[in-house]
Design a protein around this motif. Sequence first.
Motif, PDB file in Angstrom:
ATOM      1  N   ASP A  60     -32.185 -20.934 -16.106  1.00 37.00           N
ATOM      2  CA  ASP A  60     -33.561 -20.722 -16.086  1.00 37.00           C
ATOM      3  C   ASP A  60     -33.740 -19.634 -17.614  1.00 37.00           C
ATOM      4  N   ASN A  61     -34.593 -20.144 -18.539  1.00 37.39           N
ATOM      5  CA  ASN A  61     -34.583 -19.256 -19.558  1.00 37.39           C
ATOM      6  C   ASN A  61     -35.184 -17.913 -19.499  1.00 37.39           C
ATOM      7  N   ASP A  62     -34.444 -17.006 -19.344  1.00 42.75           N
ATOM      8  CA  ASP A  62     -34.678 -15.576 -18.903  1.00 42.75           C
ATOM      9  C   ASP A  62     -34.494 -14.641 -20.047  1.00 42.75           C
ATOM     10  N   ALA A  63     -35.735 -14.057 -20.656  1.00 42.70           N
ATOM     11  CA  ALA A  63     -35.756 -13.204 -21.689  1.00 42.70           C
ATOM     12  C   ALA A  63     -34.884 -11.924 -21.667  1.00 42.70           C
ATOM     13  N   GLU A  64     -34.906 -11.544 -20.497  1.00 41.18           N
ATOM     14  CA  GLU A  64     -34.155 -10.170 -20.232  1.00 41.18           C
ATOM     15  C   GLU A  64     -32.797 -10.475 -20.253  1.00 41.18           C
ATOM     16  N   VAL A  65     -32.192 -11.781 -19.713  1.00 41.51           N
ATOM     17  CA  VAL A  65     -30.834 -11.900 -19.801  1.00 41.51           C
ATOM     18  C   VAL A  65     -30.443 -12.150 -21.350  1.00 41.51           C
ATOM     19  N   ASP A  66     -31.140 -12.932 -22.042  1.00 45.61           N
ATOM     20  CA  ASP A  66     -30.789 -13.146 -23.411  1.00 45.61           C
ATOM     21  C   ASP A  66     -30.774 -11.908 -24.186  1.00 45.61           C
ATOM     22  N   ALA A  67     -31.651 -11.030 -23.965  1.00 45.63           N
ATOM     23  CA  ALA A  67     -31.787  -9.726 -24.610  1.00 45.63           C
ATOM     24  C   ALA A  67     -30.609  -8.777 -24.242  1.00 45.63           C
ATOM     25  N   ILE A  68     -30.179  -8.724 -23.153  1.00 52.89           N
ATOM     26  CA  ILE A  68     -28.874  -8.078 -22.718  1.00 52.89           C
ATOM     27  C   ILE A  68     -27.848  -8.575 -23.316  1.00 52.89           C
ATOM     28  N   GLY A  69     -27.636  -9.993 -23.298  1.00 53.49           N
ATOM     29  CA  GLY A  69     -26.568 -10.769 -23.976  1.00 53.49           C
ATOM     30  C   GLY A  69     -26.273 -10.260 -25.663  1.00 53.49           C
ATOM     31  N   GLN A  70     -27.581 -10.550 -25.922  1.00 48.87           N
ATOM     32  CA  GLN A  70     -27.698  -9.907 -27.638  1.00 48.87           C
ATOM     33  C   GLN A  70     -27.130  -8.696 -27.688  1.00 48.87           C
ATOM     34  N   ALA A  71     -27.467  -7.776 -27.011  1.00 48.19           N
ATOM     35  CA  ALA A  71     -26.973  -6.357 -26.959  1.00 48.19           C
ATOM     36  C   ALA A  71     -25.651  -6.317 -26.800  1.00 48.19           C
ATOM     37  N   ILE A  72     -25.142  -7.184 -26.069  1.00 47.74           N
ATOM     38  CA  ILE A  72     -23.685  -7.021 -26.016  1.00 47.74           C
ATOM     39  C   ILE A  72     -22.954  -7.642 -26.852  1.00 47.74           C
ATOM     40  N   ILE A  73     -23.283  -8.660 -27.573  1.00 51.85           N
ATOM     41  CA  ILE A  73     -22.862  -9.401 -28.913  1.00 51.85           C
ATOM     42  C   ILE A  73     -23.018  -8.118 -30.020  1.00 51.85           C
ATOM     43  N   ASN A  74     -23.970  -7.353 -29.986  1.00 52.70           N
ATOM     44  CA  ASN A  74     -24.051  -6.712 -30.988  1.00 52.70           C
ATOM     45  C   ASN A  74     -23.347  -5.224 -30.757  1.00 52.70           C
ATOM     46  N   TYR A  75     -22.943  -5.158 -29.534  1.00 54.83           N
ATOM     47  CA  TYR A  75     -22.126  -3.669 -29.188  1.00 54.83           C
ATOM     48  C   TYR A  75     -20.813  -3.546 -29.987  1.00 54.83           C
ATOM     49  N   VAL A  76     -20.733  -2.284 -30.732  1.00 54.01           N
ATOM     50  CA  VAL A  76     -19.492  -2.061 -31.413  1.00 54.01           C
ATOM     51  C   VAL A  76     -18.779  -0.930 -30.494  1.00 54.01           C
ATOM     52  N   PRO A  77     -17.576  -1.068 -29.972  1.00 52.65           N
ATOM     53  CA  PRO A  77     -17.018   0.090 -29.185  1.00 52.65           C
ATOM     54  C   PRO A  77     -16.611   1.129 -30.250  1.00 52.65           C
ATOM     55  N   GLU A  78     -16.697   2.112 -29.524  1.00 49.36           N
ATOM     56  CA  GLU A  78     -16.445   3.432 -30.345  1.00 49.36           C
ATOM     57  C   GLU A  78     -14.915   3.388 -30.723  1.00 49.36           C
ATOM     58  N   GLU A  79     -14.299   3.653 -32.017  1.00 54.73           N
ATOM     59  CA  GLU A  79     -12.976   3.731 -32.080  1.00 54.73           C
ATOM     60  C   GLU A  79     -12.232   5.028 -31.603  1.00 54.73           C
ATOM     61  N   ASP A  80     -11.176   4.887 -30.950  1.00 44.95           N
ATOM     62  CA  ASP A  80     -10.395   5.727 -30.055  1.00 44.95           C
ATOM     63  C   ASP A  80      -9.425   6.339 -31.354  1.00 44.95           C
ATOM     64  N   ASP A  81      -9.667   7.405 -31.945  1.00 48.03           N
ATOM     65  CA  ASP A  81      -8.946   8.044 -32.861  1.00 48.03           C
ATOM     66  C   ASP A  81      -7.662   8.674 -32.294  1.00 48.03           C
ATOM     67  N   GLU A  82      -6.555   8.189 -32.054  1.00 42.76           N
ATOM     68  CA  GLU A  82      -5.400   8.846 -31.568  1.00 42.76           C
ATOM     69  C   GLU A  82      -4.942   9.894 -32.378  1.00 42.76           C
ATOM     70  N   ASP A  83      -5.428   9.894 -33.605  1.00 40.34           N
ATOM     71  CA  ASP A  83      -4.899  11.088 -34.465  1.00 40.34           C
ATOM     72  C   ASP A  83      -5.743  12.256 -34.500  1.00 40.34           C
ATOM     73  N   ASP A  84      -6.819  12.120 -33.887  1.00 42.26           N
ATOM     74  CA  ASP A  84      -7.772  13.115 -33.653  1.00 42.26           C
ATOM     75  C   ASP A  84      -7.583  14.341 -32.755  1.00 42.26           C
ATOM     76  N   GLU A  85      -7.170  15.332 -33.174  1.00 42.23           N
ATOM     77  CA  GLU A  85      -6.751  16.149 -32.410  1.00 42.23           C
ATOM     78  C   GLU A  85      -7.844  17.314 -32.467  1.00 42.23           C
ATOM     79  N   ASP A  86      -8.938  17.260 -32.607  1.00 41.49           N
ATOM     80  CA  ASP A  86     -10.021  18.384 -32.829  1.00 41.49           C
ATOM     81  C   ASP A  86     -10.358  18.955 -31.419  1.00 41.49           C
ATOM     82  N   PHE A  87      -9.833  18.336 -30.391  1.00 45.19           N
ATOM     83  CA  PHE A  87     -10.201  18.702 -29.066  1.00 45.19           C
ATOM     84  C   PHE A  87      -9.292  19.514 -28.098  1.00 45.19           C
ATOM     85  N   GLU A  88      -8.565  20.311 -28.851  1.00 40.96           N
ATOM     86  CA  GLU A  88      -7.691  21.003 -28.029  1.00 40.96           C
ATOM     87  C   GLU A  88      -8.180  22.250 -27.683  1.00 40.96           C
TER      88      GLU A  88
END
Length: 88
Positions: A60-88
């Motif tokens: 069933d064409n569900d605009a909400e499901v399509d919008a969530i899916g599009q947001a998933i496609i557009n999601y860019v995970p934050e990079e985990d910086d292993e070298d980032d030692e600023d949080f000591e």
Amino acid sequence: MQELQEPFDVLVNGVVYAVFPEEDNVYTIFKAGAEFGKIEKDTGNVWLKLHPETETPMFDNDAEVDAIGQAIINYVPEEDDEDDEDFE
């Protein structure tokens, strides 16, 4: 074997959805703290909500499901910086 993605949040029309990636383009979605259901990427920009009991796609064409899916496609995970030692 593909490594499972960490859960993440997406914002769709002012609503935050928590996305829990599973296998084979299937995602469990939570909306406002309650389970919204599972969605699956079909083709192109088409996303299908899965039946809560049988987990079969509901076509069933569900605009909400399509919008969530599009947001998933557009999601860019934050990079985990292993070298980032600023949080000591």
